[in-house]
Scaffold this motif. Structure first.
Motif, mmCIF file in Angstrom:
data_model
loop_
_atom_site.group_PDB
_atom_site.id
_atom_site.type_symbol
_atom_site.label_atom_id
_atom_site.label_comp_id
_atom_site.label_asym_id
_atom_site.label_seq_id
_atom_site.Cartn_x
_atom_site.Cartn_y
_atom_site.Cartn_z
ATOM 1 N N PRO A 94 0.737 -1.127 -0.066
ATOM 2 C CA PRO A 94 0.001 -0.075 -0.233
ATOM 3 C C PRO A 94 0.888 1.416 -0.042
ATOM 4 C CG PRO A 94 -0.782 -1.454 1.678
ATOM 5 C CD PRO A 94 0.611 -2.073 1.391
ATOM 6 N N THR A 95 0.305 2.336 -0.508
ATOM 7 C CA THR A 95 0.933 3.607 -0.740
ATOM 8 C C THR A 95 1.129 4.138 0.553
ATOM 9 O OG1 THR A 95 -0.124 4.256 -2.752
ATOM 10 C CG2 THR A 95 0.612 5.899 -1.156
ATOM 11 N N LEU A 96 0.211 4.074 1.607
ATOM 12 C CA LEU A 96 0.306 4.499 2.933
ATOM 13 C C LEU A 96 0.899 3.413 3.952
ATOM 14 C CD1 LEU A 96 -3.469 6.028 3.194
ATOM 15 C CD2 LEU A 96 -1.124 7.244 2.744
ATOM 16 N N HIS A 98 1.965 2.984 7.880
ATOM 17 C CA HIS A 98 1.800 3.654 9.347
ATOM 18 C C HIS A 98 3.045 4.342 9.746
ATOM 19 C CE1 HIS A 98 0.369 4.368 13.444
ATOM 20 N NE2 HIS A 98 -1.063 3.693 12.942
ATOM 21 N N THR A 117 2.476 13.367 4.963
ATOM 22 C CA THR A 117 1.956 12.810 5.830
ATOM 23 C C THR A 117 0.411 12.961 5.916
ATOM 24 O OG1 THR A 117 2.150 14.164 7.635
ATOM 25 C CG2 THR A 117 4.004 12.432 7.570
ATOM 26 N N VAL A 118 -0.377 11.872 6.424
ATOM 27 C CA VAL A 118 -1.844 12.082 6.374
ATOM 28 C C VAL A 118 -2.297 11.394 7.498
ATOM 29 C CG1 VAL A 118 -2.055 9.972 4.983
ATOM 30 C CG2 VAL A 118 -3.954 11.738 4.795
ATOM 31 N N LYS A 119 -3.487 12.103 8.016
ATOM 32 C CA LYS A 119 -4.018 11.759 9.209
ATOM 33 C C LYS A 119 -5.382 11.021 8.925
ATOM 34 C CE LYS A 119 -2.402 14.512 13.288
ATOM 35 N NZ LYS A 119 -1.595 13.430 13.970
ATOM 36 N N TYR A 126 -0.396 8.368 8.755
ATOM 37 C CA TYR A 126 0.244 7.548 7.819
ATOM 38 C C TYR A 126 1.142 8.452 6.903
ATOM 39 C CZ TYR A 126 -3.264 4.028 8.948
ATOM 40 O OH TYR A 126 -3.998 3.030 9.508
ATOM 41 N N LEU A 128 2.886 8.805 2.940
ATOM 42 C CA LEU A 128 2.964 8.379 1.772
ATOM 43 C C LEU A 128 4.239 7.960 1.205
ATOM 44 C CD1 LEU A 128 0.610 10.559 1.905
ATOM 45 C CD2 LEU A 128 0.846 10.954 -0.660
ATOM 46 N N ALA A 135 7.642 -1.196 5.314
ATOM 47 C CA ALA A 135 6.556 -1.752 5.034
ATOM 48 C C ALA A 135 6.617 -3.309 4.784
ATOM 49 C CB ALA A 135 5.535 -1.119 3.726
ATOM 50 N N ASN B 58 -2.928 -2.469 7.011
ATOM 51 C CA ASN B 58 -3.597 -1.629 8.070
ATOM 52 C C ASN B 58 -5.339 -1.792 7.835
ATOM 53 O OD1 ASN B 58 -1.049 0.473 7.560
ATOM 54 N ND2 ASN B 58 -1.512 -0.110 9.684
ATOM 55 N N PHE B 62 -4.114 -3.162 1.881
ATOM 56 C CA PHE B 62 -3.786 -4.706 1.979
ATOM 57 C C PHE B 62 -2.517 -4.842 0.809
ATOM 58 C CE2 PHE B 62 -8.215 -5.049 3.065
ATOM 59 C CZ PHE B 62 -8.390 -6.007 3.871
ATOM 60 N N THR B 117 -6.702 14.179 3.098
ATOM 61 C CA THR B 117 -5.927 15.158 2.479
ATOM 62 C C THR B 117 -4.564 15.395 3.400
ATOM 63 O OG1 THR B 117 -6.834 16.316 4.577
ATOM 64 C CG2 THR B 117 -8.058 16.420 2.204
ATOM 65 N N TYR B 162 -8.117 6.528 -3.186
ATOM 66 C CA TYR B 162 -8.193 6.419 -1.766
ATOM 67 C C TYR B 162 -9.593 7.053 -1.171
ATOM 68 C CZ TYR B 162 -3.241 5.864 -2.939
ATOM 69 O OH TYR B 162 -2.205 5.207 -3.382
ATOM 70 N N GLN B 177 -7.703 1.900 0.518
ATOM 71 C CA GLN B 177 -6.929 2.119 -1.020
ATOM 72 C C GLN B 177 -7.479 0.949 -2.017
ATOM 73 O OE1 GLN B 177 -2.764 2.329 -0.742
ATOM 74 N NE2 GLN B 177 -2.466 1.325 -2.888
#
Lengths: 450, 450
Positions: A94-96, A98, A117-119, A126, A128, A135, B58, B62, B117, B162, B177
């Motif tokens: 996954p892109t994201l 943790h 980062t993204v919440k 998470y 990017l 990961a 997460n 996946f 975002t 997303y 995702q």
């Protein structure tokens, strides 16, 4: 400049790959353009924008237009072929990722403000991911009871990566979203890890050899990635951001980051050269930095749990494409590696209303069908159906976009036995060939690269 | 349960596609598992986790493992083939879309907390795009002076999207995702847009027909997307989140969102059925909602600037895969659409130390090479080289993972003219075939789908 008039010809509608079907917005950029946000235009950047290969969406972020996607997919296909040969397996992570994983390896701090980062709605942070050591280690750690018998293991993916660059520049060369192919190797001990490392490096050598742009493999610094050994792959170019030191005596290459710039760190000779280069690949023998932090372990023959030895190997896929164009192109004419050109062959049929058109326009579909019998030319030939334009004008455009082979259906095709003009852009040759010669020429020119 | 012992056989090392080479961590999930964060396990979700097709990173996110990637890539290839037929062109739009574009269409508010975002270092807000109507409209708007001659235009991509789902569940069916194929059509007027809409819908029908899982096309509600007309593609399944109303009299299908649930909104009959379904595709005739807001215009014959008429067409690629498995599988045995199985054929060679092994193990490589002469079986045959296990045990595993065809190199291969056992999982048949019959059988079974 209305380079691409889009009036579609009714003559070649059975052919899907017609130039007027392609979304390729032409876009002339003033000389010395400085884009907003300090973006600097390089030759490849300018040509790719001007000729409708990419288009800027935001600073450091680009749309790939249809010709750009075709070139990228050819590169991905080449990489997949070479990965199959060394038994590397494709995954998609996954892109994201943790942030807690990046905290455990200390890289949350090392990367700092370069991370996007993204919440989420549960206030979890998470990243990017700009790379996936954390990961993939976490993935392996999640598999319980992996046995020493399951190694070596080589997993790779080609996915978008993200970096909040201070100064995005040179188009795809330093963007905030970029396509990267990253491979991770897992081995039971240092010796096996070293073996995997050599194997992947050999495979990367093959990939760069097949792309065909001269490349230089240099010792690099491990930097924030960590580990004990690192190599970089480079293309030489003035706009590069790296300096390579090369030794004329022993042939050793190193990044000046790693090897200084006074004398050869291998043989101590001061007979050295410094050149500017673009990094297009980077390999790291990581040791257990990530596996230890994230508990990516295996059970050895004595059923003891031991951290895996890892390697990490990146190819900047979108960067390779741009860097190759940077190296090969002229100021006003784009050039592609033969294997990566969006279409390998372009056919230019006669001008509308010309005496040739009525007599020989049918040769276009005939030659198209003939060349499609070569497996590597299937769905790889384009017809320039802008027949309201002269042949000469369309030949200039074909040169500018850099299609490796141009076939002209012109006045010489009026002979009893039609003669086709073939322009081989890489060899800078123009040949007059009968149909069967044309087929043989292209077969021979392409059989070694495909 | 150590389903996949990884001891590699020395016998078949010339074959790359060996089962022990594959990273396929087996993972048994307790019945009635409720994962953390309210995630609910469906049959497809459980089987894909248990059999090493995907792995959770997460909540709602996946890893695709090698077999999952193979299935996905087959689906992408099928989609690309159908897109080429209708002249749709592939692009790649960046993941991050500037929030100002979403503000201009009002969707920043409509989507609200479902949007992920991110702020960059210059305090600009970007969206991790769940869809790209804004981005693609902005791309078209950025091309100056597009003429009516350049339309129709159909651009598509298959990229990660997303969504910060409140309740990610059922694995790939509702993730945060997901891989989506999105196509956007641009036309000069409503009539042409309608024509493009029909053309893309026909193409989507072909795609779903080739996948082979029974699908239902229903009238849908346009919702927050806007526009004048919308259709949905569905697979029927108990765990679906949509309700379809179908009319036994006129054959009309509608989502109850759009069509109520009392009587047929087409012929008014109350002879109706309600079924639960999973949405796997959605098409919208958008009108000029996005083009007007973002100034995606063209110049008409009178050189007047006019907003384009758009269409938007989504296929949930990772969702189609999971939904197909949900529909086709049994509780303990996974089933794939024939075209999407990670490998179409699995070969099971004799057990180590058996009387057969010494005499006929060479038949494995022979049959492998023979079947690879069929173009659609190239790099599509797997050898189960866990030869320390009995043939019977490996046949059970092959059934569980759902490879469409299993070929056994067993005792019947000891005959003067070897007889191969072929299990055709879809037809639920076991056949005893000579080598040449085997080839013919597979050729016939596969020629209509590839």
């Amino acid at each position: 400049m209305n380079l691409y008039q889009k009036t579609k010809s009714k003559l070649y509608i059975n052919i899907t790959n017609r130039l007027t079907n392609i979304f390729q917005p032409i876009n002339v950029i003033p000389k010395d353009a400085q884009r907003k946000n300090q973006e600097i235009i390089s030759k490849s950047h300018r040509l790719m924008l001007e000729l409708g290969i990419i288009r800027q969406a935001n600073p450091g972020s680009f749309h790939f237009l249809p010709l750009g996607v075709r070139a990228l997919e050819k590169l991905l296909h080449l990489i997949d072929e070479e990965m199959l040969k060394i038994g590397a397996q494709k995954v998609i992570l996954p892109t994201l990722t943790h942030s807690k994983l990046w905290k455990s390896t200390g890289r949350l701090q090392d990367f700092g403000s370069e991370l996007f980062t993204v919440k989420d709605r549960h206030n979890q942070t998470y990243i990017l991911s700009p790379t996936h050591e954390e990961a993939v280690s976490d993935l392996i750690a999640s598999v319980s009871q992996m046995s020493y018998k399951e190694f070596p293991l080589k997993l790779y993916q080609t996915t978008n990566k993200y970096r909040d660059e201070i100064k995005p520049r040179f188009g795809l060369l330093r963007g905030r979203q970029f396509l990267m192919k990253d491979l991770y190797s897992f081995d039971v001990d240092v010796e096996n890890a070293r073996h995997s490392y050599e194997e992947v490096c050999d495979s990367y050598n093959n990939i760069f050899s097949r792309i065909g742009v001269p490349f230089y493999k240099a010792i690099g610094s491990v930097g924030a990635m960590g580990g004990s050994l690192s190599h970089e792959y480079h293309y030489k170019a003035d706009i590069g951001e790296d300096q390579l030191i090369s030794c004329s005596k022993c042939g050793f290459y190193a990044n000046t980051d790693f090897g200084g710039s006074d004398k050869c760190s291998h043989c101590n000779s001061d007979n050295i050269d410094i050149s500017t280069a673009i990094e297009v690949g980077h390999t790291f023998l990581l040791g257990d930095k990530y596996s230890k932090a994230l508990m990516a372990n295996y059970f050895n023959e004595k059923r003891r749990s031991v951290p895996l030895q890892m390697g990490s190997y990146g190819l900047g896929v979108s960067r390779i494409l741009a860097a190759a164009i940077e190296v090969l192109s002229q100021e006003q004419e784009m050039r592609w590696p033969l294997l990566l050109a969006p279409y390998t062959v372009i056919i230019i049929p006669p001008k509308e209303g010309s005496k040739e058109e009525g007599v020989i326009h049918h040769l276009t579909e005939k030659v198209y069908a003939l060349l499609e019998t070569l497996p590597f030319l299937q769905n790889n030939i384009l017809v320039d159906d802008r027949i309201q334009m002269t042949i000469g004008r369309r030949m200039i455009d074909a040169r500018r976009v850099g299609y490796p082979f141009t076939i002209v259906i012109g006045s010489k095709c009026m002979e009893e036995k039609p003669i086709f003009e073939l322009v081989d852009l890489q060899k800078n040759l123009t040949l007059n060939l009968y149909e069967e010669q044309l087929l043989l020429y292209l077969r021979d020119a392409l059989k070694n690269v495909y």
